[in-house]
Design a protein around this motif. Structure first.
Motif, short mmCIF file in Angstrom:
data_model
loop_
_atom_site.label_atom_id
_atom_site.label_comp_id
_atom_site.label_asym_id
_atom_site.label_seq_id
_atom_site.Cartn_x
_atom_site.Cartn_y
_atom_site.Cartn_z
N GLY A 186 24.69 60.32 49.93
CA GLY A 186 25.49 60.28 51.16
C GLY A 186 26.46 61.44 51.19
O GLY A 186 26.15 62.57 50.85
N ASN A 187 27.68 61.15 51.58
CA ASN A 187 28.70 62.20 51.62
C ASN A 187 29.38 62.36 50.29
O ASN A 187 30.35 63.09 50.17
CB ASN A 187 29.74 61.90 52.71
N ASN A 188 28.87 61.64 49.27
CA ASN A 188 29.32 61.84 47.89
C ASN A 188 30.81 61.63 47.72
O ASN A 188 31.50 62.35 47.03
CB ASN A 188 28.94 63.24 47.41
N GLY A 189 31.30 60.60 48.36
CA GLY A 189 32.70 60.25 48.14
C GLY A 189 33.65 60.83 49.15
O GLY A 189 34.82 60.51 49.15
N SER A 190 33.19 61.72 50.02
CA SER A 190 34.09 62.23 51.03
C SER A 190 34.30 61.16 52.09
O SER A 190 33.51 60.24 52.23
CB SER A 190 33.51 63.49 51.67
N ARG A 191 35.32 61.28 52.86
CA ARG A 191 35.70 60.22 53.79
C ARG A 191 34.74 60.19 54.97
O ARG A 191 34.50 61.19 55.63
CB ARG A 191 37.12 60.45 54.26
N ALA A 192 34.18 58.98 55.24
CA ALA A 192 33.28 58.80 56.37
C ALA A 192 34.12 58.34 57.56
O ALA A 192 34.46 57.17 57.67
CB ALA A 192 32.20 57.78 56.03
N VAL A 193 34.49 59.27 58.41
CA VAL A 193 35.38 58.99 59.53
C VAL A 193 34.63 59.19 60.83
O VAL A 193 33.95 60.21 61.01
CB VAL A 193 36.64 59.89 59.48
N ASP A 244 44.00 48.29 63.27
CA ASP A 244 43.90 47.45 64.46
C ASP A 244 42.77 46.42 64.34
O ASP A 244 43.00 45.22 64.46
CB ASP A 244 43.67 48.33 65.69
N ARG A 245 41.54 46.88 64.09
CA ARG A 245 40.40 45.97 64.03
C ARG A 245 39.48 46.36 62.86
O ARG A 245 39.55 47.47 62.35
CB ARG A 245 39.61 46.01 65.34
N VAL A 246 38.61 45.40 62.50
CA VAL A 246 37.64 45.62 61.42
C VAL A 246 36.27 45.18 61.92
O VAL A 246 36.15 44.09 62.52
CB VAL A 246 38.02 44.85 60.14
N GLY A 247 35.26 46.00 61.69
CA GLY A 247 33.91 45.66 62.08
C GLY A 247 33.01 45.49 60.87
O GLY A 247 33.17 46.17 59.85
N ASP A 254 20.53 48.78 50.15
CA ASP A 254 20.74 48.93 48.71
C ASP A 254 21.84 48.00 48.19
O ASP A 254 22.62 48.36 47.30
CB ASP A 254 21.09 50.38 48.36
N GLY A 255 21.93 46.80 48.75
CA GLY A 255 22.91 45.83 48.26
C GLY A 255 24.31 46.01 48.81
O GLY A 255 25.25 45.38 48.33
N PHE A 256 24.47 46.87 49.85
CA PHE A 256 25.79 47.12 50.42
C PHE A 256 25.73 46.99 51.93
O PHE A 256 24.68 47.20 52.56
CB PHE A 256 26.30 48.52 50.05
N ILE A 257 26.86 46.64 52.52
CA ILE A 257 27.02 46.54 53.97
C ILE A 257 28.24 47.37 54.36
O ILE A 257 29.28 47.33 53.70
CB ILE A 257 27.21 45.08 54.41
N ASN A 258 28.10 48.13 55.44
CA ASN A 258 29.21 48.96 55.91
C ASN A 258 30.26 48.11 56.62
O ASN A 258 29.95 47.22 57.41
CB ASN A 258 28.70 50.03 56.88
N VAL A 272 37.24 54.35 59.90
CA VAL A 272 36.90 54.72 58.52
C VAL A 272 35.86 53.74 58.02
O VAL A 272 36.10 52.52 58.01
CB VAL A 272 38.15 54.70 57.62
N ARG A 273 34.72 54.25 57.62
CA ARG A 273 33.62 53.40 57.19
C ARG A 273 33.54 53.39 55.67
O ARG A 273 33.50 54.45 55.03
CB ARG A 273 32.31 53.90 57.78
N VAL A 274 33.50 52.20 55.09
CA VAL A 274 33.38 52.03 53.64
C VAL A 274 32.26 51.04 53.37
O VAL A 274 31.83 50.29 54.25
CB VAL A 274 34.69 51.55 53.00
N LYS A 275 31.79 51.03 52.13
CA LYS A 275 30.71 50.12 51.74
C LYS A 275 31.29 48.92 50.99
O LYS A 275 32.22 49.07 50.20
CB LYS A 275 29.68 50.85 50.86
N ALA A 276 30.70 47.77 51.23
CA ALA A 276 31.13 46.54 50.58
C ALA A 276 29.90 45.83 50.02
O ALA A 276 28.79 46.00 50.51
CB ALA A 276 31.87 45.63 51.56
N ARG A 277 30.12 45.01 48.99
CA ARG A 277 29.03 44.26 48.38
C ARG A 277 28.42 43.28 49.39
O ARG A 277 29.14 42.56 50.09
CB ARG A 277 29.54 43.48 47.18
N GLU A 278 27.10 43.28 49.44
CA GLU A 278 26.40 42.47 50.44
C GLU A 278 26.70 40.99 50.27
O GLU A 278 27.03 40.29 51.24
CB GLU A 278 24.90 42.73 50.35
N TRP A 279 26.61 40.48 49.04
CA TRP A 279 26.79 39.04 48.84
C TRP A 279 28.21 38.61 49.15
O TRP A 279 28.44 37.51 49.68
CB TRP A 279 26.41 38.66 47.40
N ALA A 280 29.20 39.49 48.86
CA ALA A 280 30.59 39.15 49.16
C ALA A 280 30.84 39.18 50.67
O ALA A 280 31.62 38.37 51.20
CB ALA A 280 31.53 40.12 48.45
#
Length: 292
Positions: A186-193, A244-247, A254-258, A272-280
Motif C-alpha cells: 500500500g502506501n507503506n505507512g504514509s497517511r491515507a487521507v 466528527d464522524r467515523v465510517g 486480508d483480515g482487515f477492514i478500513n 483519515v483511513r486506517v485498518k482495523a482487525r476484521e474480527w474486532a
C-alpha cells in the motif's frame, strides 16, 4: 701507349685488401652511415619520422591484428567495470535514501540488485504499520534471521511491481526469500487521507456513525479487543481538527477492514483511513447496532 688495367678479381695480398677497404667510396659510405646512426641516437629523428607517418595514416589503416583486439578488449573491460561500479554506487545510494520498502522497490529497476544491511532492513521494517509487518515476514522468524546468526547478508532484487529480498547465510545459501508487492504494501505507512467527507467515499455508505457513538461502543468492548481493534493510531493522533464522524467499510481484505475518521479543521473536512482487525470490527458493529 700502355693502359693500366684494374684488377677486378679477388685480391690475394693484404696490401690489396687494405687498398680496397680504404677506398674513397667505402670511406664515404662508412662516414655517412656513422653520421646517420649517431644522429639517430642523439635526436631520435627516425622514430619521430615513423611516428608522424603512422599518425597521419592512422585513420586509413584497418584496425586488425592482436594489438587492436587486445586494445578493444581492454576498453570494453574498463567500460564494464565503470558500469558495475556506477551501478553498485547507485544501488547503495538508493538503499540509503529509501524511506520505505515501497520506495526502495519503486527505485530499483527490474533485475537490479542492491545489498541491504541488517540495520537498514530493521529501519525499513519498523517503518511499516503494525498490520503490514506480518505481510512482510513472521516477526518471530525475522528475529531469528536478524539476531540468531542465521543470516550473513541481505540482498534485494527489483522486479516489476515490487522486489525480492534474499536472506543469505555464510555458505552463500538462501535461507529465506521474501517477495514484496508494492500494492500489498500500500502506501507503506504514509497517511491515507481523503479530501472531503465520508459521504464521498462509497465504501462507507450506510455505515457512518457519530464519533461519540462510535467511541462509546468501543469503550464497551473488552480491553484486549480494544487494543487489537486499531493497531496503529499514529495517523489519527497526528491529525489536527475535531473528529466528527467515523465510517466502517463494507468489505474486508486480508483480515482487515478500513475505518474512516472524518476530521473538520478550519472549515475543511478530510477523512483519515486506517485498518482495523476484521474480527474486532464485527464485534464492534454488533455493539453499534445495539447502541443505535
Amino acid at each position: 701507349m700502355h693502359l693500366r688495367t684494374q684488377n677486378w678479381h679477388e685480391p690475394v695480398t693484404l696490401t690489396e685488401w687494405l687498398k680496397r677497404i680504404c677506398s674513397v667510396l667505402n670511406l664515404a659510405i662508412l662516414s655517412v652511415t656513422c653520421i646517420i646512426v649517431v644522429s639517430e641516437f642523439r635526436f631520435d629523428w627516425c622514430e619521430r619520422l615513423v611516428g608522424n607517418y603512422l599518425s597521419l595514416s592512422n585513420d586509413a589503416r584497418p584496425e586488425n591484428g592482436a594489438v587492436w583486439d587486445a586494445g578493444r578488449h581492454m576498453v570494453s573491460a574498463l567500460k564494464s567495470l565503470d558500469q558495475m561500479a556506477l551501478a553498485r554506487e547507485n544501488a547503495g545510494r538508493i538503499v540509503r535514501t529509501a524511506k520505505s520498502f515501497s520506495d526502495l522497490a519503486a527505485q530499483l529497476g527490474p533485475g537490479e540488485w542492491a545489498n541491504l544491511d541488517k540495520d537498514r532492513f530493521r529501519v525499513l521494517y519498523l517503518s511499516l504499520p503494525l498490520y503490514l509487518r506480518r505481510n512482510v515476514m513472521d516477526p518471530v522468524r525475522l528475529v531469528w534471521l536478524l539476531n540468531g546468526g542465521a543470516t550473513d547478508r541481505i540482498v534485494c532484487e527489483g522486479r516489476m511491481g515490487g522486489m525480492k529480498i534474499f536472506f543469505i547465510d555464510t555458505q552463500n545459501r538462501v535461507v529465506q526469500q521474501v517477495d514484496l508487492d508494492v500494492q500489498t504494501l500500500g502506501n507503506n505507512g504514509s497517511r491515507a487521507v481523503i479530501p472531503g467527507t465520508l459521504d464521498n467515499a462509497p465504501e462507507f455508505f450506510g455505515r457512518i456513525y457519530p464519533a461519540s457513538l462510535f467511541f462509546t461502543a468501543v469503550s464497551r468492548l473488552p480491553g484486549d479487543m480494544r487494543v487489537d481493534l486499531i493497531l496503529d493510531t499514529e495517523d489519527l493522533l497526528s491529525e489536527k481538527g475535531a473528529l466528527d464522524r467515523v465510517g466502517v467499510s463494507n468489505s474486508a481484505q486480508d483480515g482487515f477492514i478500513n475505518l474512516g475518521f472524518e476530521f473538520r479543521h478550519l472549515g475543511e473536512s478530510r477523512v483519515v483511513r486506517v485498518k482495523a482487525r476484521e474480527w474486532a470490527v464485527w464485534q464492534l458493529t454488533l455493539v453499534l447496532k445495539g447502541e443505535s
